[in-house]
Design a protein around this motif. Structure first.
Motif, short mmCIF file in Angstrom:
data_model
loop_
_atom_site.label_atom_id
_atom_site.label_comp_id
_atom_site.label_asym_id
_atom_site.label_seq_id
_atom_site.Cartn_x
_atom_site.Cartn_y
_atom_site.Cartn_z
N THR A 100 0.80 -1.22 0.00
CA THR A 100 0.00 0.00 0.00
C THR A 100 0.84 1.27 0.00
O THR A 100 0.28 2.37 -0.08
CB THR A 100 -0.92 0.01 1.23
N THR A 101 2.15 1.14 0.07
CA THR A 101 3.02 2.31 0.17
C THR A 101 4.19 2.15 -0.79
O THR A 101 4.74 1.06 -0.94
CB THR A 101 3.56 2.45 1.61
N VAL A 126 7.37 1.61 -6.64
CA VAL A 126 7.14 0.39 -5.86
C VAL A 126 8.03 -0.68 -6.49
O VAL A 126 7.82 -1.09 -7.63
CB VAL A 126 5.68 -0.05 -5.87
N ARG A 127 9.04 -1.10 -5.71
CA ARG A 127 10.03 -2.04 -6.23
C ARG A 127 9.91 -3.35 -5.46
O ARG A 127 10.13 -3.39 -4.25
CB ARG A 127 11.44 -1.46 -6.06
N ALA A 148 0.09 2.01 -9.18
CA ALA A 148 1.39 2.48 -8.69
C ALA A 148 1.87 3.57 -9.62
O ALA A 148 1.55 3.57 -10.82
CB ALA A 148 2.40 1.34 -8.63
N ASP A 149 2.63 4.50 -9.07
CA ASP A 149 3.22 5.56 -9.89
C ASP A 149 4.27 4.95 -10.83
O ASP A 149 4.27 5.21 -12.03
CB ASP A 149 3.83 6.62 -8.97
N SER A 181 0.55 -6.02 -14.82
CA SER A 181 0.71 -4.64 -14.37
C SER A 181 -0.22 -3.72 -15.14
O SER A 181 -0.38 -3.85 -16.36
CB SER A 181 2.16 -4.17 -14.56
N SER A 182 -0.82 -2.79 -14.42
CA SER A 182 -1.67 -1.78 -15.06
C SER A 182 -0.92 -0.47 -15.23
O SER A 182 -1.50 0.55 -15.62
CB SER A 182 -2.94 -1.55 -14.23
N THR A 183 0.37 -0.46 -14.92
CA THR A 183 1.21 0.72 -15.11
C THR A 183 2.52 0.28 -15.75
O THR A 183 2.79 -0.92 -15.90
CB THR A 183 1.49 1.41 -13.76
N ASP A 184 3.33 1.25 -16.17
CA ASP A 184 4.62 0.93 -16.78
C ASP A 184 5.45 0.06 -15.83
O ASP A 184 5.59 0.39 -14.64
CB ASP A 184 5.39 2.20 -17.11
#
Length: 627
Positions: A100-101, A126-127, A148-149, A181-184
């Protein structure tokens, strides 16, 4: 198809296109670059990898992305049906761990039937560092970046990791791959990752996907690795087995997305569908790539399944890579243009080797087509350099338009004849070494052909319905060396009006394979020698040593000098050879000899008068083809 980013936005190109659109088929630009730029469908095929990548919407990965502070990372120990976290930021509910962070999380151990979900509105990375992690799920994805950004998978040095998913997703499931993934998403590290996609894809991002490093092996029911907006492989060792497409980018709504770039690394793909499929552009500019698609060239392609080796919707650029393709469908295919700028390319296919709906442009590199129906095909084909060796059961080089099919053979011939006059179908060769062995026409141009340079050795069929050279409009030569051997009934030579003269021989008796033929001028100098590859009835030869109006003899049973290309040499010894034919060099361009493709030739052999030769078929009247 989106052409806007592929057309050179310069006034000169725009003007040239407009001018040619109003000209007859005899209009021809003066340079290879101009011809390629006009090309079919308006594509500027001279663009290189850097230019194409600059036109697409992606940013280079920052070096700071490949580092993290272990002391600040949260450790998550996977323990079968649950997990334990060493710090905040991870919500653990049974076998579901939700991040969540933003931050770095190191995962190790086994999660037998669970999932890692990333769902945060925080800015930053987020890694997920996989360090001996084995994660499987019977109901959904093993890892899913829901929000996630920035998203990363890092493979800890020396670690072995594995992910596998469910065999069936719900219709409303957000995820659809074992690693989703919904982001890069960026994948990197010095460890290994094995991903099994039991229902659909193995690794998939609905945005972009970059693989920088690591040893990654995937096995998927459908697509192996998919990035909707883009897929970039810039290093690592990637092995893909897929029941669908191997590597894929499929954003069809944005012209600067839907591209694939392979710039480094070792990539091996075995796919039932397309090996590498880009909705827009495909760039292979480094590393090595080996592709098997549709079971390979020995397998009959399924007409309902696209099983091309490499496929792009707009543009394919091959530059600096080592690549092999074994495909049941086209080996390299683009709905727009293809540019081979450098590299070593080996292709085997049950269909076309190097196929562009628009322009096929080869400026350098090595292209070996070991098996194909048609070797190189495009509405415009331009070759300005490189080494090219084509083996084809049909045409070696074919220039034609992808017009709507016609039902009747007569209509087909009429349509292709009209097309040859009105279309932009062009072949231009200004350099390179080109070796062709074909089962039909060696070079077949349903339009205009021009040779300005290079060394071209063509062995065509012995089938009397086809020839080593077959053009339907003007065919001129002003430089370079051309030797074409094949049948006699359809033997053709460049137009007599050409700046460079040509001499043409036909033989009363077929010459068997492995026969040495030496061409000798009236002063007794051997100007060319050639060892036939198969039964030969005619030889056409043009170079700067051929003099219009001069007499030339053809001898057999001599010896070949230093071979230049494909059994051809500039000299040979004919001291104990046998005279088999005599011909006259083509008329000087100032002469009024017609370049009519219906039968006029630049030289006539002894024993066969041009008027006695079988009437040549109507333009395009060779065996029916859907190419």
């Amino acid at each position: 198809m989106r052409k806007s980013k592929l057309v050179a936005a310069s006034l000169s190109t725009i003007v040239l296109t407009v001018v040619l659109a109003g000209c007859s088929a005899t209009a021809f630009s003066d340079t290879a670059a101009e011809t390629a730029a006009v090309g079919a469908l308006g594509f500027d095929a001279t663009q290189n990898a850097e230019q194409i990548m600059a036109a697409n919407d992606t940013e280079p990965t920052a070096s700071t992305d490949f580092d993290y502070n272990v002391a600040q990372a949260v450790s998550i120990a996977l323990q079968g049906s649950t997990a334990i976290a060493s710090g905040a930021g991870a919500l653990i509910e049974g076998s579901t761990i939700t991040i969540t962070t933003a931050g770095t999380y190191v995962l190790g151990g086994t999660l037998d039937d669970g999932q890692i979900v990333v769902d945060t509105a925080d800015e930053g990375i987020v890694r997920l560092v996989l360090d001996g992690a084995d994660i499987s799920s019977s109901t959904t994805a093993a890892i899913h970046f829901a929000a996630a950004d920035e998203a990363q998978i890092a493979l800890a040095s020396g670690s072995a990791n594995s992910l596998s998913d469910t065999s069936a997703y719900a219709d409303d499931a957000e995820a659809g791959a074992a690693l989703s993934s919904s982001t890069d998403l960026l994948i990197w590290g010095d460890g290994s990752l094995t991903v099994t996609g039991n229902a659909n894809d193995a690794i998939a991002s609905s945005d972009g996907l970059t693989i920088d490093s690591g040893s990654i092996t995937v096995d998927a029911v459908d697509d192996g690795i998919r990035g909707k907006d883009y897929l970039v492989i810039q290093g690592g060792d990637v092995t893909v087995t897929a029941g669908g497409d191997g590597l894929k980018a499929d954003n069809e709504d944005e012209e600067t997305r839907g591209f694939i770039a392979i710039t480094a690394g070792i990539v091996v793909v075995d796919a039932a569908g397309d090996g590498v499929q880009a909705e827009t552009d495909l760039v292979v500019s480094g590393g090595s790539l080996a592709v098997v698609s549709g079971g390979g060239a020995a397998v009959l392609a399924d007409p309902d399944v696209s099983s091309k080796g490499l496929k792009s919707g707009d543009f394919t650029v091959l530059e600096g890579a080592s690549m092999t393709v074994d495909s049941s469908d086209d080996a390299v295919h683009s709905d727009g243009a293809i540019h081979l700028a450098s590299g070593d390319i080996t292709l085997a296919t049950g269909d076309d080797g190097f196929h562009a709906e628009g322009t096929a442009y080869i400026s350098d590199g090595t292209l070996l087509i070991t098996q194909s129906a048609e070797g190189i095909e495009g509405q415009a084909v331009t070759i300005s350099g490189g080494f090219i060796d084509v083996t084809a059961s049909d045409d070696g080089i074919n220039v034609s338009s992808a017009d709507a099919p016609v039902d009747e053979e007569a209509d087909r011939a009429a349509a292709e004849a009209e097309q040859a006059v009105a279309s932009t179908n062009k072949l231009l060769i200004t350099g390179g070494e080109i070796l062709i062995d074909s089962g039909s026409d060696g070079i077949d141009v349903n339009g205009v052909a021009r040779i300005e340079g290079g060394t071209i050795v063509v062995t065509g069929t012995t089938d009397s319905r086809n020839g080593a050279l077959d053009t339907d409009s003007t065919f001129t030569i002003s430089g370079g060396t051309l030797l074409a051997a094949g049948s006699s009934a359809m033997a053709e030579a460049p137009d007599a009006e050409s700046e460079q003269a040509t001499v043409s021989f036909t033989f009363d008796t077929d010459l068997p394979a492995d026969t040495v033929v030496t061409l000798v001028d009236s002063a007794g100098n051997a100007v060319a020698a050639f060892t036939t590859l198969k039964t030969t009835q005619s030889i056409v030869f043009s170079s700067d040593v051929v003099v219009a109006g001069a007499s030339y003899d053809a001898y057999t049973d001599g010896t070949v000098g230093d071979i230049i290309l494909g059994g051809f040499a500039h000299a040979g010894d004919y001291s104990v050879a046998t005279l088999v034919s005599t011909a006259i060099g083509g008329e000087d361009p100032a002469g009024s000899v017609s370049g009519d493709r219906s039968g006029a030739r630049s030289g006539t052999s002894s024993g066969t008068d041009a008027d006695d030769r079988p009437e040549r078929r109507a333009p395009g009247g060779d065996e029916p083809t859907d190419r």
